[in-house]
Design a protein around this motif. Structure first.
Motif, PDB file in Angstrom:
ATOM      1  N   LEU A 180      81.169  37.055 -50.213  1.00 52.96           N
ATOM      2  CA  LEU A 180      80.780  35.660 -50.443  1.00 52.96           C
ATOM      3  C   LEU A 180      79.985  35.120 -49.257  1.00 52.96           C
ATOM      4  O   LEU A 180      78.972  34.427 -49.434  1.00 52.96           O
ATOM      5  N   ALA A 181      80.434  35.446 -48.054  1.00 50.97           N
ATOM      6  CA  ALA A 181      79.717  34.988 -46.860  1.00 50.97           C
ATOM      7  C   ALA A 181      78.322  35.595 -46.792  1.00 50.97           C
ATOM      8  O   ALA A 181      77.360  34.935 -46.365  1.00 50.97           O
ATOM      9  N   GLU A 182      78.194  36.842 -47.232  1.00 50.81           N
ATOM     10  CA  GLU A 182      76.866  37.461 -47.280  1.00 50.81           C
ATOM     11  C   GLU A 182      75.960  36.709 -48.257  1.00 50.81           C
ATOM     12  O   GLU A 182      74.778  36.489 -47.984  1.00 50.81           O
ATOM     13  N   LEU A 183      76.515  36.318 -49.402  1.00 53.87           N
ATOM     14  CA  LEU A 183      75.737  35.545 -50.377  1.00 53.87           C
ATOM     15  C   LEU A 183      75.269  34.230 -49.767  1.00 53.87           C
ATOM     16  O   LEU A 183      74.136  33.794 -49.990  1.00 53.87           O
ATOM     17  N   CYS A 184      76.150  33.588 -49.011  1.00 51.71           N
ATOM     18  CA  CYS A 184      75.787  32.317 -48.381  1.00 51.71           C
ATOM     19  C   CYS A 184      74.604  32.482 -47.429  1.00 51.71           C
ATOM     20  O   CYS A 184      73.868  31.521 -47.185  1.00 51.71           O
ATOM     21  N   GLN A 185      74.437  33.678 -46.878  1.00 48.29           N
ATOM     22  CA  GLN A 185      73.348  33.933 -45.934  1.00 48.29           C
ATOM     23  C   GLN A 185      72.065  34.404 -46.631  1.00 48.29           C
ATOM     24  O   GLN A 185      71.042  34.577 -45.972  1.00 48.29           O
ATOM     25  N   ARG A 277      73.807  36.011 -59.274  1.00 50.26           N
ATOM     26  CA  ARG A 277      74.417  35.746 -57.965  1.00 50.26           C
ATOM     27  C   ARG A 277      75.288  34.508 -58.007  1.00 50.26           C
ATOM     28  O   ARG A 277      76.310  34.443 -57.314  1.00 50.26           O
ATOM     29  N   ARG A 278      74.915  33.516 -58.799  1.00 52.26           N
ATOM     30  CA  ARG A 278      75.737  32.303 -58.927  1.00 52.26           C
ATOM     31  C   ARG A 278      77.075  32.639 -59.576  1.00 52.26           C
ATOM     32  O   ARG A 278      78.132  32.183 -59.117  1.00 52.26           O
ATOM     33  N   GLU A 279      77.036  33.423 -60.635  1.00 48.01           N
ATOM     34  CA  GLU A 279      78.276  33.810 -61.297  1.00 48.01           C
ATOM     35  C   GLU A 279      79.132  34.666 -60.375  1.00 48.01           C
ATOM     36  O   GLU A 279      80.356  34.561 -60.365  1.00 48.01           O
ATOM     37  N   ARG A 280      78.477  35.526 -59.583  1.00 47.63           N
ATOM     38  CA  ARG A 280      79.220  36.343 -58.637  1.00 47.63           C
ATOM     39  C   ARG A 280      79.881  35.476 -57.577  1.00 47.63           C
ATOM     40  O   ARG A 280      81.025  35.729 -57.186  1.00 47.63           O
ATOM     41  N   TYR A 281      79.174  34.456 -57.098  1.00 46.89           N
ATOM     42  CA  TYR A 281      79.751  33.538 -56.108  1.00 46.89           C
ATOM     43  C   TYR A 281      81.021  32.896 -56.666  1.00 46.89           C
ATOM     44  O   TYR A 281      82.054  32.824 -55.985  1.00 46.89           O
ATOM     45  N   LEU A 282      80.957  32.428 -57.902  1.00 41.67           N
ATOM     46  CA  LEU A 282      82.117  31.759 -58.503  1.00 41.67           C
ATOM     47  C   LEU A 282      83.284  32.726 -58.685  1.00 41.67           C
ATOM     48  O   LEU A 282      84.449  32.339 -58.511  1.00 41.67           O
ATOM     49  N   HIS A 283      82.974  33.968 -59.016  1.00 34.82           N
ATOM     50  CA  HIS A 283      84.036  34.969 -59.142  1.00 34.82           C
ATOM     51  C   HIS A 283      84.691  35.233 -57.787  1.00 34.82           C
ATOM     52  O   HIS A 283      85.927  35.251 -57.665  1.00 34.82           O
ATOM     53  N   LEU A 284      83.873  35.447 -56.759  1.00 33.58           N
ATOM     54  CA  LEU A 284      84.405  35.697 -55.418  1.00 33.58           C
ATOM     55  C   LEU A 284      85.189  34.497 -54.906  1.00 33.58           C
ATOM     56  O   LEU A 284      86.222  34.649 -54.240  1.00 33.58           O
ATOM     57  N   LEU A 285      84.694  33.296 -55.199  1.00 32.79           N
ATOM     58  CA  LEU A 285      85.382  32.081 -54.789  1.00 32.79           C
ATOM     59  C   LEU A 285      86.783  32.028 -55.387  1.00 32.79           C
ATOM     60  O   LEU A 285      87.755  31.659 -54.711  1.00 32.79           O
ATOM     61  N   ALA A 286      86.911  32.407 -56.648  1.00 28.35           N
ATOM     62  CA  ALA A 286      88.221  32.410 -57.300  1.00 28.35           C
ATOM     63  C   ALA A 286      89.164  33.411 -56.643  1.00 28.35           C
ATOM     64  O   ALA A 286      90.358  33.137 -56.462  1.00 28.35           O
ATOM     65  N   VAL A 287      88.637  34.566 -56.246  1.00 21.59           N
ATOM     66  CA  VAL A 287      89.471  35.566 -55.583  1.00 21.59           C
ATOM     67  C   VAL A 287      89.955  35.042 -54.232  1.00 21.59           C
ATOM     68  O   VAL A 287      91.147  35.107 -53.909  1.00 21.59           O
ATOM     69  N   VAL A 288      89.025  34.500 -53.442  1.00 22.69           N
ATOM     70  CA  VAL A 288      89.381  34.003 -52.104  1.00 22.69           C
ATOM     71  C   VAL A 288      90.395  32.863 -52.200  1.00 22.69           C
ATOM     72  O   VAL A 288      91.369  32.820 -51.442  1.00 22.69           O
ATOM     73  N   ASN A 289      90.177  31.945 -53.127  1.00 24.32           N
ATOM     74  CA  ASN A 289      91.035  30.763 -53.245  1.00 24.32           C
ATOM     75  C   ASN A 289      92.258  30.984 -54.118  1.00 24.32           C
ATOM     76  O   ASN A 289      93.037  30.065 -54.345  1.00 24.32           O
ATOM     77  N   ARG A 290      92.403  32.205 -54.649  1.00 23.18           N
ATOM     78  CA  ARG A 290      93.544  32.544 -55.506  1.00 23.18           C
ATOM     79  C   ARG A 290      93.583  31.657 -56.750  1.00 23.18           C
ATOM     80  O   ARG A 290      94.647  31.203 -57.186  1.00 23.18           O
ATOM     81  N   TRP A 291      92.401  31.418 -57.301  1.00 24.23           N
ATOM     82  CA  TRP A 291      92.287  30.675 -58.547  1.00 24.23           C
ATOM     83  C   TRP A 291      92.207  31.658 -59.713  1.00 24.23           C
ATOM     84  O   TRP A 291      91.864  32.828 -59.519  1.00 24.23           O
ATOM     85  N   PRO A 292      92.482  31.189 -60.930  1.00 21.38           N
ATOM     86  CA  PRO A 292      92.262  32.062 -62.089  1.00 21.38           C
ATOM     87  C   PRO A 292      90.793  32.466 -62.174  1.00 21.38           C
ATOM     88  O   PRO A 292      89.902  31.683 -61.842  1.00 21.38           O
TER      89      PRO A 292
END
Length: 314
Positions: A180-185, A277-292
């Protein structure tokens, strides 16, 4: 001098009672961890009965991984074993977090066949402190959303897109954070996100009374999912009512007529939003934040864009 009730114990008896070797007892004695109570007339060391309990504790703490300098300091200060165990447990937790991050980094690098440059970047991202992680994502979101001073009303969006890595992340969470951090860059991803936000702001996001309007993507999901489930081809006549329903809702949101220009405008918006990449960001965000895990939107957008494009270009 070596009976069970004697006041002093020889080094051999002390070794027998504690399950240690004579060599180990002598080494601990030389280091001052279990000092002798004195020496016999022949010059042999002898120990008081308290040395048995002291050596048993030393053996237990060594088995738990504590170093001899730490053990000696704790024993000299008469630190309670429970306090010592708690401090060591915290130190181990730090080591575990470091090792977890290193393992996640190595697995991620192996899976993507990372170059030395990519490895260096991944290592740097994995080693960021909590404050550094927050600064990185805050800078990314400020750039793509326009920052808090722009008045775009996207503060809620920023909160919903902010990763919050746990103090004790699982391996997959650490690996997700690195990606996710790589995507942000990624400059290309940042530019795509800025275009998405520009479309969002140009189309309007609220009613006059401040009630949020549903995004076109949500309307598309509601109308397209049943059509896809029914096996309707996007180029078929049966797809027409789905397109008309969505474009009518979009026209109402924008305050414009549902004409060819509006449909081209919607296509441009969806082509920007439908970035993997947007969908990937949202998927990674859910993993990091422990969201469904979020439901993927790309199948619905792919179907609708094909249906809309067939009717816009014909």
């Amino acid at each position: 001098m070596n009976g069970e009730g004697d006041t002093y114990l020889s080094i051999g008896e002390l070794a027998r009672r504690t399950g240690l070797t004579v060599k180990a007892v002598r080494a601990y004695s030389d280091r001052g961890i279990v000092p002798p109570a004195g020496r016999t007339p022949a010059g042999y060391r002898h120990y008081g009965p308290e040395a048995v309990a002291r050596l048993r504790l030393v053996r237990t703490l060594r088995a738990l991984g504590l170093g001899l300098p730490t053990i000696r300091e704790a024993l000299d200060r008469d630190t309670p074993p429970a306090e010592l165990a708690a401090a060591h447990a915290e130190a181990l937790a730090v080591q575990i977090r470091v090792l977890t991050a290193r393992r996640a980094l190595l697995l991620a690098a192996a899976r993507r066949d990372a170059t030395p440059e990519e490895m260096e970047l991944m290592h740097r991202l994995a080693a960021l402190s909590e404050d550094e992680r927050r600064a990185l994502t805050r800078e990314f979101l400020d750039e793509v959303l326009g920052g808090p001073e722009t008045g775009t009303g996207l503060a809620g969006v920023a909160r919903s897109m902010t990763p919050d890595l746990s103090d004790h992340p699982a391996e997959e969470e650490t690996e997700a954070w690195i990606e996710l951090a790589e995507l942000c860059q990624d400059p290309g991803f940042r530019a795509a996100m800025r275009r998405t936000v520009a479309h969002h702001a140009a189309d309007g996001t609220e009613h006059a009374d401040g009630v949020p309007r549903p995004h076109p993507e949500a309307v598309i999901r509601d109308h397209t999912a049943p059509a896809r489930a029914a096996g309707i081809d996007p180029g078929s006549p049966q797809a027409g009512p789905v397109v008309d329903a969505v474009t009518a809702a979009y026209a109402q949101q924008c305050g414009r007529p549902d004409d060819a220009a509006l449909r081209q405008r919607l296509l441009a918006r969806l082509d920007t939003v439908n970035d993997p990449r947007r969908e990937r960001y949202l998927h990674l965000l859910a993993v990091v934040n422990r969201w469904p895990a979020p439901d993927p939107l790309s199948p619905e957008l792919d179907w609708f864009c094909a249906a809309l494009r067939a009717r816009t270009t014909s």
